[in-house]
Design a protein around this motif. Structure first.
Motif, PDB file in Angstrom:
ATOM      1  N   LEU A  24      -2.076  -7.807   1.247  1.00  0.00           N
ATOM      2  CA  LEU A  24      -1.705  -6.545   0.595  1.00  0.00           C
ATOM      3  C   LEU A  24      -2.486  -6.340  -0.692  1.00  0.00           C
ATOM      4  CD1 LEU A  24       2.164  -6.436   1.140  1.00  0.00           C
ATOM      5  CD2 LEU A  24       0.459  -4.868   2.093  1.00  0.00           C
ATOM      6  N   LEU A  25      -2.674  -7.416  -1.453  1.00  0.00           N
ATOM      7  CA  LEU A  25      -3.440  -7.294  -2.698  1.00  0.00           C
ATOM      8  C   LEU A  25      -4.924  -7.035  -2.441  1.00  0.00           C
ATOM      9  CD1 LEU A  25      -1.807 -10.096  -4.878  1.00  0.00           C
ATOM     10  CD2 LEU A  25      -1.567  -7.605  -5.135  1.00  0.00           C
ATOM     11  N   LEU A  26      -5.475  -7.698  -1.429  1.00  0.00           N
ATOM     12  CA  LEU A  26      -6.903  -7.526  -1.143  1.00  0.00           C
ATOM     13  C   LEU A  26      -7.212  -6.181  -0.507  1.00  0.00           C
ATOM     14  CD1 LEU A  26      -7.813 -11.107   0.125  1.00  0.00           C
ATOM     15  CD2 LEU A  26      -8.481 -10.030  -2.030  1.00  0.00           C
ATOM     16  N   SER A  27      -6.329  -5.671   0.321  1.00  0.00           N
ATOM     17  CA  SER A  27      -6.610  -4.407   1.010  1.00  0.00           C
ATOM     18  C   SER A  27      -6.263  -3.194   0.162  1.00  0.00           C
ATOM     19  CB  SER A  27      -5.826  -4.337   2.320  1.00  0.00           C
ATOM     20  OG  SER A  27      -4.446  -4.204   2.040  1.00  0.00           O
ATOM     21  N   GLN A  28      -5.368  -3.357  -0.782  1.00  0.00           N
ATOM     22  CA  GLN A  28      -4.907  -2.279  -1.648  1.00  0.00           C
ATOM     23  C   GLN A  28      -4.427  -1.073  -0.853  1.00  0.00           C
ATOM     24  OE1 GLN A  28      -8.099  -1.515  -4.401  1.00  0.00           O
ATOM     25  NE2 GLN A  28      -7.832  -3.474  -5.444  1.00  0.00           N
ATOM     26  N   THR A  29      -3.758  -1.339   0.246  1.00  0.00           N
ATOM     27  CA  THR A  29      -3.238  -0.256   1.072  1.00  0.00           C
ATOM     28  C   THR A  29      -1.940   0.272   0.476  1.00  0.00           C
ATOM     29  OG1 THR A  29      -2.630   0.384   3.319  1.00  0.00           O
ATOM     30  CG2 THR A  29      -1.916  -1.766   2.612  1.00  0.00           C
ATOM     31  N   SER A  30      -1.697   1.549   0.703  1.00  0.00           N
ATOM     32  CA  SER A  30      -0.462   2.158   0.214  1.00  0.00           C
ATOM     33  C   SER A  30       0.265   2.920   1.317  1.00  0.00           C
ATOM     34  CB  SER A  30      -0.758   3.080  -0.966  1.00  0.00           C
ATOM     35  OG  SER A  30      -1.652   4.100  -0.557  1.00  0.00           O
TER      36      SER A  30
END
Length: 99
Positions: A24-30
Motif C-alpha cells: 500500500l505504501l509503495l503503490s500509493q493507491t487510493s
C-alpha cells in the motif's frame, strides 16, 4: 487436513500484515479496487508462506523405541540383537484421540 502449527500461523499472519502495508505504501493507491487487489495479493502471499513453513516431525513413543540407542545397549550387554520382543500395539496406541 492437519491443523496449522503456531509457527505457520505466526509467519503467515506476519507476512499478510507486513506485505499489505508495504504494497500500500509503495503503490500509493487510493481506490477501493487497488486496495482490494493488494489485500488479495497479500493474503495469497501469506497463505503461501504459511504452507511452506517446515512442519516439525512428530516424536512419539514409537520414534523413541526405534533407533540405535536401544540396540547398541542390548548388544553391549551380551544379548542377541533380535532378543528384544516388541510390545503388542493396540489401535489406541496407533491413533490417539484428541478432544
Amino acid at each position: 487436513m492437519p491443523r496449522p502449527t503456531a509457527a505457520q500461523l505466526a509467519y503467515g499472519s506476519a507476512t499478510v500484515i507486513v506485505s499489505t502495508i508495504a504494497m500500500l505504501l509503495l503503490s500509493q493507491t487510493s481506490t477501493g479496487l487497488g486496495v482490494a487487489v493488494i489485500s488479495a495479493a497479500a493474503l495469497a502471499l501469506g497463505l503461501l508462506v504459511a504452507l511452506t513453513v517446515p512442519v516439525p516431525k512428530r516424536r512419539g513413543r514409537h520414534a523413541a523405541r526405534t533407533g540405535g540407542a536401544g540396540t547398541s545397549t542390548a548388544s553391549a550387554a551380551g544379548a542377541a540383537p533380535d532378543a528384544r520382543v516388541p510390545e503388542p500395539r493396540t489401535a489406541s496406541a496407533e491413533h490417539p484421540v484428541h478432544h
